[in-house]
Design an enzyme around this catalytic site. Structure first.
Site, PDB file in Angstrom:
ATOM      1  N   GLU A  59     -78.120 -47.878-117.489  1.00  0.00           N
ATOM      2  CA  GLU A  59     -78.481 -46.701-117.107  1.00  0.00           C
ATOM      3  C   GLU A  59     -77.432 -45.598-117.447  1.00  0.00           C
ATOM      4  OE1 GLU A  59     -80.887 -46.115-113.726  1.00  0.00           O
ATOM      5  OE2 GLU A  59     -81.733 -48.073-113.918  1.00  0.00           O
ATOM      6  N   GLU A  65     -80.831 -52.053-109.677  1.00  0.00           N
ATOM      7  CA  GLU A  65     -79.743 -51.331-108.706  1.00  0.00           C
ATOM      8  C   GLU A  65     -79.636 -51.895-107.204  1.00  0.00           C
ATOM      9  OE1 GLU A  65     -79.226 -47.012-110.846  1.00  0.00           O
ATOM     10  OE2 GLU A  65     -80.652 -46.900-108.915  1.00  0.00           O
TER      11      GLU A  65
END
Length: 368
Positions: free
Chosen positions: A245, A143
């Protein structure tokens, strides 16, 4: 690349050690056998550098040091799965809100950090390959929307971000010339974020194969925003896309009795009521299944066949006493007020007692 049906099972060993049990149609089964039965092909596993305090206290949340992550990787390889190895380049959670450099790298210059990323990545890759792990993808950073290895690699310092990510890519390639490499941002509905980040990286970056996106409906906008972003960046950058995700809740019932913690010790679920009110599907078992049908179709419909699959995030993280997102030691490391406990149990693909939910059938029956 065939359409990937993946699961992040980074807490696998911790949950097993704490006595978690899983059932399909009322029959207790090994979690990996259940995953196989529902057509899952790849397991994602995070890797933290040193998830322990200087006094040796565990940071928790799966304890994904080399020993634990390697053990999971060998276990899932033996069961016939591919592995996505997820380098965080931190001693604990790395995400848009925190990219804390490893304790061992504190005080390093930019050049020393670049070398540390290369050396560490190469060493880990060699260990996993030597142990026969079926590495099918490698994720360089986690991320990275706001960069990595703060403060040197924090946005908008794209020069340093590229140095660090490129070091990881080169290290992966030094060990495996063919494995697919992923770069992963959060907030999959934010097209402006993806354009700015990848426009900058493409001017400076080494080659890679996959853009990974996080999409949580209670944080990252509507499904239409996700679809619009995927359609744009697929054409703009010419990379394969994987929603690496994703999760969706199946209930808003509390699980306090399962955690065996006081109110002061438990954080409770991440899906607060004010967030749930904004999402497009109800937080029910049927709503979870319908959500999965919707997002899988949107991934499949990305232009030029660039939508290559998904990874459901921690589908087996049911509420088991002793397993939480952090410990007192890791709260201190992150400078986080806490408390601890399980934030994710109502978003698993199993109910609180470990029974498989209908969304797994959606995944099984979705054509590759």
């Amino acid at each position: 690349m065939e359409f990937v049906k993946g699961m992040d099972l980074s807490t696998l060993i911790e949950l097993e050690n704490l006595g978690a049990k899983y059932y399909d149609d009322g029959r207790e089964m090994d979690i990996l056998e259940i995953m196989k039965n529902y057509d899952v092909d790849t397991i994602r596993i995070r890797l933290w550098n040193d998830p322990y305090s200087p006094e040796g206290e565990s940071y928790g949340a799966g304890i994904n040091d080399l020993e634990t992550t390697l053990a999971i990787a060998k276990k899932v390889t033996a069961a016939g799965f591919g592995v996505l190895l997820n380098f965080h380049y931190s001693d604990f959670w790395a995400d848009p809100g925190k990219q804390i450099k490893p304790k061992a790298w504190e005080g390093y210059s930019v050049e020393e950090l670049e070398k540390a990323v290369y050396d560490y990545t190469k060493e880990m890759m060699e260990i996993f390959k030597e142990n026969g792990v079926n590495l099918t993808m490698v994720q360089v950073g986690n991320e990275l929307s706001n960069g990595l290895l703060w403060p040197e690699g924090r946005t908008p310092n794209y020069d340093n971000i590229a140095k660090f990510v490129n070091a990881g890519i080169r290290a992966v390639r030094a060990v495996d010339k063919d494995v697919d490499i992923m770069i992963h941002l959060d907030n999959g509905g934010n097209n402006e974020l993806y354009r700015e980040w990848f426009d900058n990286f493409m001017e400076r970056g080494e080659d890679f194969q996959i853009i990974g996106l996080s999409y949580y409906p209670f944080w990252h906008g509507t499904l239409q925003m996700l679809e619009d972003n995927m359609r744009d960046i697929a054409v703009r950058y010419g990379k394969d896309l994987i929603v690496v995700e994703v999760s969706m809740g199946h209930t808003m019932e509390d699980y306090m009795d399962y955690e065996d913690l006081t109110d002061e010790q438990r954080k409770g679920y991440a899906t607060r009521q004010e967030l749930v009110e904004k999402i497009e599907y109800p937080m029910t078992q049927e709503g979870q299944a319908d959500f999965m049908t919707d997002i899988l179709n949107r991934i499949r419909n990305v232009p030029e066949g660039k939508g290559k699959g998904f990874f459901y995030w921690e589908p087996a993280w049911i509420p088991v006493a002793g397993s939480g997102w952090a410990t007192e030691a890791s709260l201190k490391y992150m400078n986080d007020p806490g408390p601890c406990g399980n934030e994710w149990a109502n978003q698993a693909l199993f109910d609180y007692d470990g029974n498989a939910l209908p969304a797994l059938k959606v995944i099984r029956d979705f054509p590759r």
